[in-house]
Design a protein around this motif. Structure first.
Motif: not given
Lengths: 466, 853
Positions: A219, A230, A383, A421, A460-463, B335-337, B373
C-alpha cells in the motif's frame, strides 16, 4: 475520563458485570446466505433462537445506510457478526460478550476450510457441497464452541466427498502465465492449479503437490510532487499442501533476511522486514543461523509466516505517474497521463488498472492510448475513468490522452480530479525482495511429486495524488 | 459415477423451485419409500441429500420424519450424518417418533469405531428432547471414560447440553467432580470443553472455580491448545485474582508471548486478561498496551476487511487512554481507495485523533483527498474529520503552528465550496457552523466563504446551518439580507419546518444589526407566518417575535443575542486521557464495534441548533428564546445521560433502582437563575424541610464533597465535564480566583412506572474557599420545573440566600480541608433524585480532580 455521556454508563456497567454471574460466549447459529438472500446453509447449535433470524439478518444488512458499519448488527438480544467472502454472507449469531476477534477469525477460518474442501468459494460450490459443509460445521463447532479448525484433524472425520463444479484438469488451465514461477524444476504452475479440493489428492489419484506462495500486498501513497509518502508491505508465506505423507518440510529464505533495523546480515542488499510472526507449528531452531523454517505441513492451506515492512522499500515504487491536466477552450477537460513502470526489465506487471476520478457530470470520453491492447472507459457510476493495461513490461512507459466533456466545467472542478488509484499484480516479484532459497521435503516423496514456489505482489492500495 | 450424481443434483436443483412445498415433500417421500432406491445405497443417499437440501432452503420437510428415522439404521456413515442433520432439526416437533432413534443411537455408542461413537453421542444430545434424558445419561457417563479423545470431547459438552435441557434439576455432584478431574485430561480440547461445560453447569454458582492450582495448571497447558482453546482459557482466567504481587508477575511473564501472538483473537484475549489481572497497576496495563501495538497494527492491515474493522474499533478504545500510542504510525490509517466506506470512516476518526505537530501537514493533505470521494457518506465524514482536526489545531491554539494549519484547514474547506456539489457544500456549511461555535477566531474567514453558497444548498440541514450563520454573523456578510430575501420570498414553498424556524430567528437577528435592509422583508415574513402558516410552532414563534418587537428594540436584543460561541467545547475534542479501567470491560466484546454505529448516528443529527428547533419542544415558545442551551449537544449528541444510581461509588450510599436522567432543557437563562436563586428562602433545610415554604416541594441541601485539586482545573474543563452529564454551568469565577464559585442547574427526570414522568429542577452552587485548603460545600434545595411549565413553577421555587455563605464558616473546620461546598436547591422535592444528582456531581468533581493530578 469523561469522554462521552456514556461514561457513567460504563462505570455502572462495570459494576454490574462484576457482580453478575458467568457470561458465556458462544456461537448460537451459523448460516450462509447468497447475496440475493437465498438460504444456503443454516445450522443451529444451541436451539435458543428461531430460524427466522436469517430473514431478519438479511433485512437488516440490506437496509444499512452507507455510514453504518455492517460487521456487527443487533436485533434484540441477538447479535449478528458476519463476513463477506466469495459473494456470500457468512453469519454467526452470538452474545454481546463474545470476542469479535474470535468470531470474525472463526468465520474467516470457516471460509478457508470450505474453500479447502470445495476448491472454490462461490454460491455454486456451496450449494453443491452443502452436505459436506454441514458435516464440516458439525465437526468444527459443538454446542456453539469451536472444537478444531485444523484440516489435519478434520480430514479424519470428514467423509463426504467434494463435488467440483468442473473437474480439475491441468489442460483446462493451460492459459498459463497469470503468475507462474520458476522453481528448481523450471516448470510453471498455473495460478489456479491450487484451486481444487484437498481431498482429491486422496480419492481421485491427484498428484502429490506442494505450493509455497510468497504473497505481498503493497500500500503506497505518492504525493503530487512525486515524493513517496507512504509505502507499506504486508507479506505472507502460504503453504498449500496436497501431499498425503509429508512429515517435514524445510523452507530456506534469503540468507540476508533481517528483522527490525539493527541486524544487518551478509554483504549484499539486505532483505529487511520490520516485524515478522510465524505459525505456531513452525520450528525456528535453524532460523537464526540459516534462515530456515521447519514445519510439518497439514493438508490444505496455511499461513506459515507473516511479515510487514513500513517505509524504506528496498527498490523504487513500481509505478510513477506524470499527469498534466488542463481545460481547453471548448470547455473540455484534457488529461494527459504518462505512466512509467519501474520494475526491472524482463519482468512485467499484469492486469494493471488505473482509476482516475473525474468531475461529477462528465458526459463522454474520447481517448488516445499508446497501444491497442489497452482500453479506457468512463464509468459514470463511480465517477472515474478506468484505464486498463493487461500487460506492462518493466522499464517502459505508456501514455494516454483523455478528453472529457464536462458541462459547466469550472476551475474548482479540477479539485475533483484525482487521486489516481492503481491496482495491479506483479508476478514473480516480491517488493521486499524475499525469496525462497530452497524447499526440501523429508522423507523423500515416493512417486512423482511437485514442488512449486510462486511469488506475487498485489496492490492493496496504490494511490498517486495528482 | 460422479457424472451420474452430478446430473441428479442438477435435476433436483432445477425442478424443486417449481414445486410447492407439499409436492416436494410428496415427491421426496415417494423416493425414500421406494424399495429400489432403498436397496441402492447411492440412490438412497441422494434421496436423503435432496431432503436436506430442501430443508436448508427453508422448505418444511418435517413430514418425512418417520421415513428419515428408518434411513438412520445404516452402516454408511455419510448417510448417517445426513440423517442426523435432519433429525436434530425436527426432533422437537416429533418427540414420540424420536424415541425410535434412540435405540439406534445407543447401539452406535457401543460401536468399535470411535467416530461412530462420537457421532452418536453428539447427536443424541443434540436432539434436545427432555424426554430422552434418561436414555442419554448412561452413554454420556460412559463417554467421559472413553479411550478416544474425540468421544470424551463430545461427552463433556453433552453434559452441558443435558443440564441446559433441564435447568431446574439438581446438579449431579459426581458429574461435576468427574468434569473437574477431566481438566487434567491429556487432550487439550477435552480440557477446554470441561471448562466450557463447567461454566454452563455451575452458572448459578458463578462458574467454574478458578483457584490457584487450576490457574497454574491451565497456564502451563496453554501452549498445547489451539487458538480457540487459548482464547477460552484466557477468558476464564479473567476471574482469577492473584494472591501476591510475585504471583501476578509470574503469570504476566508467562503470558507475554501470547500478548504478541500473530493470531488476533489470542492477542486480544491476552490483553483483556492483562487488564483484568492488574487494574491497580496502571504502569503494567500501559506497558501491555504498548506491547500489543505491533500486532494490532498488523491486524489493521489484515486481508479480511472485517478483521481490519474490528482492530480499528479496538484501537479507538486504546487511544482513549493513550492518545499518543499510534502517533508515529499514522500512515497505517491512510485509507486504501478500494476500502469500503465503513472502514474509511473509522480510519478517518482515528486519523483525527492522531493529529500532532509533526504529522499535521501530511494528515491534512490526506484528508483533503478523501473529501471528494465518490461515496457521499465518506466525503461528508472526511469533511467533518477536517473540521475536527481544525478545532484541535485551534485548541493547540496560541502557537504559530496551530494557527497556520487551522488556516490551511479552512482553506481546504473553502476550496471544497468551489466544487458546487450539493452534498459537499451542505456538509461544509454545517461543519463551518460548528466550527465558529467552537473557534470564534475562524469567523472572519467563514463569513467570507458562505457568500453564494445558498445556490448549491438543497437539503434542510445545510440551509438551516447557513441561516444560522447569516443570523449570527449577518453584519459581516455583506450579501446576507439579499440571501435572506430569497429565502423569505420562497417561504411559501418551504417544506422544512426547521428551515422556517431558523429563518425567523435569523431574520430577527439580522434585523437587529441591519434594520434598514431588513425591516421590510421581516415584516413580510412575520405577516406570512402569522396569517398564513399552518404549522402551530412556526406561527407561535412568529407571534412571539412580533410581540417581542412591541416590547422595544432593547428587549428584543436582550432576548435574541445570545452567545455566539462556546470555546470551552473545544476541550471536548482535545479530550484528556481516560483511565484504562473506563473501557477495559468492553475490550474484546462486540461493544466497541457497535458503539461506532450509535456515534455516527448521533453525529449526523447532533448540531447545536437542531435541538432548539425540535418541534416537539417548541410548544413552549419561550424555549427558543434561550440561546443558553444551544450548546447543549454540540458533541454529546444526546440530551440526557441516564445514570443508574445504584453505583456503589455513590457517596451518599443511596441505592436507587429507578434510573435517573438529567437534562439541561428546558433551558434556564442566567437572569431566571439569578431570580430564583435570590428569592428569599428558608435557610438550613437540613434541620427541617417542613419549615419550608407553603408548597413544601422545595428542598435545600448542603453537602461537602472532598475534592482536592479542583482549583487547578480550568473553568472550561469543568464546564465541559458538566455538560457531558447534562449539567449546565451558568457562571463561574475567573480561574484561580478565590473563593472559587460555580453556579449550575439541571433537570432530573425519573421514569416511574405508574406515575407520570417526574421532573425536578436543581439549582446549585459550588464553593471552594480559601487558600488554606478549606473547601466548603453547600447545597441548596432546588426549584423544580414540572413539564416545561417553567414560569409558574419557578416562582414557587426556593432560594438560597446568596450571602448565606457567611453562615457556612462553621462547617469549615470540621470538614476535610479540601472539600467543596455544594449548595443545591431542588423543586419539587424528590430526595432520591437529589441524591442521585449529588452522586453524579461528586463523581464529576472527583474525576476532574483526579485528572488534574
Amino acid at each position: 475520563m469523561l469522554r462521552q455521556d456514556g461514561s457513567f454508563f460504563l462505570t455502572c456497567m462495570e459494576l454490574l458485570r462484576n457482580s453478575a454471574s458467568v457470561k458465556t460466549r458462544m456461537i448460537s447459529q451459523v448460516f450462509i446466505l447468497s447475496s440475493k438472500g437465498d438460504h444456503l446453509i443454516y445450522k443451529d447449535f444451541r436451539g435458543e433462537a428461531g430460524s427466522d433470524v436469517v430473514s431478519i439478518f438479511y433485512e437488516m444488512v440490506t437496509a444499512l445506510t452507507g455510514d453504518q458499519p455492517p460487521v456487527v448488527m443487533s436485533h434484540k438480544d441477538l447479535h449478528f457478526v458476519h463476513v463477506r467472502q466469495g459473494g456470500l454472507y457468512w453469519v454467526a449469531t452470538t452474545t454481546a460478550d463474545s470476542s469479535p476477534f474470535t468470531v470474525v477469525e472463526f468465520l474467516n477460518r470457516l471460509t478457508a476450510l470450505v474453500k479447502d474442501y470445495c476448491g472454490t468459494l462461490s454460491e455454486k460450490s456451496v450449494q453443491m457441497n452443502f452436505a459436506l459443509i454441514y458435516e464440516l460445521l458439525d465437526e468444527v463447532v459443538d454446542y456453539g464452541y469451536v472444537q478444531t479448525t485444523s484440516s489435519d484433524v478434520l480430514k479424519n472425520f470428514i467423509q463426504t466427498e467434494a463435488v467440483s463444479s468442473r473437474p480439475f484438469s491441468l489442460f483446462d488451465l493451460s492459459n498459463v502465465g497469470l503468475f507462474g514461477a520458476e522453481t528448481q524444476q523450471n516448470k510453471v504452475a498455473p495460478s489456479s492449479a491450487s484451486a481444487r479440493p484437498i481431498q482429491s489428492s486422496r480419492e481421485q489419484g491427484g498428484k502429490s503437490e506442494i505450493f509455497v506462495d510468497v504473497i505481498e500486498r503493497m500500500s503506497v501513497v505518492i504525493g503530487s510532487n512525486g515524493v513517496l509518502m507512504k509505502a507499506d508491505v504486508q507479506g505472507e508465506i502460504r503453504v498449500k499442501c496436497y501431499m498425503p505423507s509429508c512429515s517435514e518440510m524445510r523452507i530456506g529464505l534469503n540468507e540476508e533476511f533481517s528483522i527490525g533495523k539493527s541486524q544487518l546480515r551478509g554483504y549484499g542488499a539486505a532483505v529487511r522486514v520490520d516485524e515478522c510472526s510465524f505459525h505456531q507449528a513452525v520450528r525456528l531452531d535453524e532460523f537464526d543461523s540459516h534462515r530456515i523454517l521447519r514445519l510439518c505441513p497439514s493438508q490444505g492451506e496455511q499461513t506459515v509466516m507473516q511479515y510487514q515492512l513500513s517505509d524504506n522499500l528496498p527498490s523504487a515504487p513500481p509505478f510513477r505517474l506524470f499527469p498534466t491536466i488542463e481545460r481547453d477552450n471548448g470547455g473540455r477537460l484534457l488529461m494527459y497521463m504518462k505512466l512509467r513502470c519501474d520494475l526491472p526489465p524482463k519482468t512485467a506487471a499484469i492486469n494493471v488498472c488505473a482509476s482516475v476520478p473525474v468531475p461529477k457530470g462528465s458526459v463522454s470520453l474520447s481517448q488516445e492510448l499508446s497501444s491497442p491492447d489497452q482500453s479506457a472507459e468512463l464509468k459514470p457510476q463511480s465517477r472515474a475513468v478506468v484505464w486498463e493495461i493487461p500487460r506492462f513490461p518493466g522499464g517502459t512507459q505508456l501514455s494516454a490522452l483523455f478528453k472529457l466533456d464536462v458541462p459547466g466545467l469550472s476551475s474548482a472542478s479540477m479539485l475533483e480530479v484525482g487521486p489516481v488509484g492503481l491496482s495491479f499484480e506483479l508476478p514473480k516479484i516480491t517488493a521486499t525482495g524475499l525469496q525462497v532459497r530452497f524447499l526440501r521435503l523429508s522423507p523423500v516423496q515416493p512417486g512423482p511429486s511437485q514442488r512449486w514456489v510462486r511469488y506475487v505482489t498485489h496492490s492493496d492500495s496504490y494511490t498517486i495524488r495528482v | 459415477m460422479i457424472k451420474a450424481r452430478l446430473t441428479l443434483f442438477r435435476l433436483s436443483a432445477a425442478t424443486m423451485p417449481y414445486l410447492g412445498s407439499e409436492d416436494t415433500v410428496r415427491e421426496l417421500r415417494r423416493a425414500l419409500c421406494n424399495p429400489n432406491v432403498q436397496s441402492d445405497q447411492l440412490r438412497y443417499r441422494n434421496a436423503i441429500l435432496k431432503v436436506i437440501r430442501a430443508m436448508s432452503q427453508g422448505v418444511d420437510v418435517s413430514g418425512l420424519f418417520s421415513e428419515m428415522v428408518k434411513a438412520c439404521a445404516t452402516v454408511d456413515i455419510v448417510q448417517k450424518k445426513l440423517v442426523y442433520v435432519f433429525l436434530c432439526s425436527y426432533a422437537t416437533l416429533n418427540p414420540e417418533l424420536s424415541l425410535l432413534v434412540i435405540n439406534t443411537l445407543r447401539k452406535d455408542c457401543q460401536d468399535p469405531n470411535p467416530m461412530v461413537r462420537s457421532l452418536a453421542l453428539r447427536n443424541m444430545t443434540n436432539l434436545r428432547l427432555p424426554s430422552l434424558v434418561e436414555y442419554v445419561e448412561q452413554p454420556l457417563t460412559a463417554g467421559l471414560k472413553d479411550r478416544a479423545a474425540s468421544v470424551r470431547r463430545v461427552a463433556v459438552l453433552g453434559w452441558a447440553k443435558l443440564h441446559n435441557l433441564q435447568t431446574n434439576s439438581e446438579i449431579d455432584a459426581a458429574v461435576v467432580n468427574e468434569l473437574y478431574s477431566l481438566l487434567r485430561d491429556p487432550d487439550p480440547v477435552v480440557m477446554v470443553n470441561c471448562l466450557r461445560a463447567l461454566e454452563e453447569i455451575l452458572k448459578e454458582e458463578g462458574g467454574v472455580a478458578i483457584n490457584k492450582p487450576i490457574t497454574h495448571h491451565l497456564l502451563n497447558r496453554l501452549k498445547e491448545c489451539d487458538i480457540w482453546g487459548q482464547c477460552e482459557v484466557l477468558r476464564t482466567l479473567q476471574r482469577y485474582r492473584p494472591q501476591s504481587e510475585d504471583e501476578l508477575f509470574d503469570i504476566l511473564s508467562l503470558l507475554d508471548a501470547s500478548l504478541v501472538s500473530p493470531h488476533p483473537p489470542v492477542m486480544a484475549a491476552t490483553l483483556s486478561l492483562f487488564l483484568s489481572l492488574c487494574p491497580g497497576v496502571p504502569a503494567v496495563s500501559q506497558a501491555a498496551l504498548e506491547r500489543v501495538r505491533g500486532p494490532l497494527l498488523a491486524t489493521c492491515g489484515s486481508v479480511s476487511r472485517e478483521m481490519r474493522f474490528t482492530a480499528l474499533c479496538h484501537i479507538q478504545l486504546l487511544l482513549r487512554s493513550l492518545p499518543g500510542l499510534m502517533g508515529a504510525h499514522y500512515k497505517r490509517f491512510f485509507c486504501g481507495y478500494a476500502e469500503p466506506a465503513y472502514i474509511k470512516q473509522r480510519k478517518m476518526q482515528v486519523l483525527v485523533e492522531l493529529v500532532n505537530d509533526d504529522n499535521v501537514a501530511m494528515l491534512l493533505d490526506e484528508l483533503r483527498g478523501y473529501c471528494t470521494d465518490v461515496n457521499t457518506d465518506t466525503a461528508q465524514a472526511a469533511i467533518s474529520a477536517l473540521v475536527s482536526s481544525c478545532v484541535i489545531l485551534c485548541g493547540l491554539g496560541a502557537g504559530h503552528i496551530g494557527r497556520s494549519y487551522s488556516d490551511r484547514c479552512l482553506e481546504i474547506l473553502i476550496g471544497l465550496l468551489g466544487l458546487k456539489q450539493e452534498h459537499i457544500t451542505s456538509a461544509v456549511v454545517q461543519t463551518m457552523r460548528d466550527l465558529v461555535w467552537v473557534c470564534p477566531q475562524c469567523s472572519d474567514t467563514v463569513c467570507l466563504a458562505v457568500e453564494g453558497c445558498e445556490e448549491t444548498l438543497q437539503d434542510g440541514q445545510g440551509r438551516q446551518a447557513l441561516l444560522w450563520l447569516l443570523g449570527v454573523y449577518g453584519e459581516r456578510v455583506s450579501s446576507a439580507p439579499y440571501t435572506l430575501e430569497v429565502f423569505i420570498d420562497g417561504v411559501r414553498c418551504e417544506a422544512s419546518l426547521g428551515v422556517k424556524m431558523e429563518l425567523l430567528t435569523a431574520s430577527m437577528r439580522l434585523f437587529l444589526c441591519r434594520p434598514a435592509e431588513m425591516q421590510d422583508m421581516l415584516g413580510r415574513l412575520l405577516h406570512y407566518c402569522i396569517e398564513e402558516e399552518t404549522d402551530i410552532c412556526v406561527r407561535d414563534q412568529a407571534l412571539l417575535y412580533y410581540r417581542l418587537l412591541h416590547c422595544g428594540i432593547e428587549e428584543t436584543r436582550k432576548v435574541l443575542q445570545g452567545r455566539r460561541s462556546d470555546p470551552s467545547l473545544g476541550v471536548l475534542i482535545g479530550r484528556p486521557a481516560e483511565p484504562i479501567s473506563q473501557w477495559a470491560c468492553s475490550f474484546n466484546t462486540l461493544e466497541p464495534l457497535r458503539q461506532g454505529a450509535m456515534e455516527t448516528e448521533s453525529a449526523s443529527r447532533g448540531s447545536p441548533e437542531h435541538v432548539t428547533f425540535d418541534p416537539k419542544r417548541n410548544n413552549d415558545p419561550s424555549d427558543t428564546l434561550n440561546c443558553g442551551h444551544d450548546e447543549e449537544a454540540l458533541h454529546s449528541g444526546s440530551d440526557s445521560a441516564i445514570v443508574r444510581t445504584d453505583s456503589t461509588a455513590d457517596v451518599l450510599g443511596s441505592s436507587l433502582t429507578v434510573p435517573l436522567s438529567l437534562s439541561v432543557s428546558p433551558a434556564l437563562s442566567p437572569e431566571e437563575f439569578e431570580l430564583l436563586w435570590l428569592q428569599p428562602q428558608v435557610l438550613h433545610t437540613e434541620q427541617g424541610p417542613e419549615k419550608m415554604k407553603a408548597d413544601k416541594d422545595c428542598v435545600c441541601v448542603e453537602e461537602h464533597v472532598r475534592c482536592p485539586e479542583i482549583l487547578h482545573c480550568s473553568p472550561q474543563s469543568l464546564q465541559a465535564a458538566m455538560q457531558l452529564v447534562n449539567i449546565q454551568t451558568l457562571a463561574f469565577t475567573p480561574p484561580h480566583a478565590l473563593p472559587l464559585r460555580v453556579y449550575l442547574y439541571t433537570h432530573t427526570q425519573r421514569a416511574r412506572v405508574a406515575v407520570t414522568p417526574h421532573s425536578t429542577l436543581i439549582l446549585g452552587e459550588l464553593l471552594y474557599t480559601g487558600e488554606g485548603n478549606q473547601k466548603v460545600g453547600q447545597v441548596d434545595g432546588g426549584v423544580v420545573v414540572v413539564e416545561g411549565r417553567e414560569d409558574e413553577q419557578m416562582k414557587e421555587g426556593e432560594q438560597a440566600t446568596a450571602d448565606g455563605l457567611s453562615g457556612r464558616d462553621t462547617g469549615r473546620t470540621d470538614r476535610e480541608q479540601d472539600g467543596v461546598k455544594v449548595t443545591l436547591k431542588q423543586h419539587p422535592r424528590d430526595e432520591n433524585a437529589l441524591k442521585g444528582f449529588l452522586s453524579i456531581l461528586t463523581t464529576v468533581l472527583h474525576t476532574l480532580s483526579s485528572e488534574s493530578d
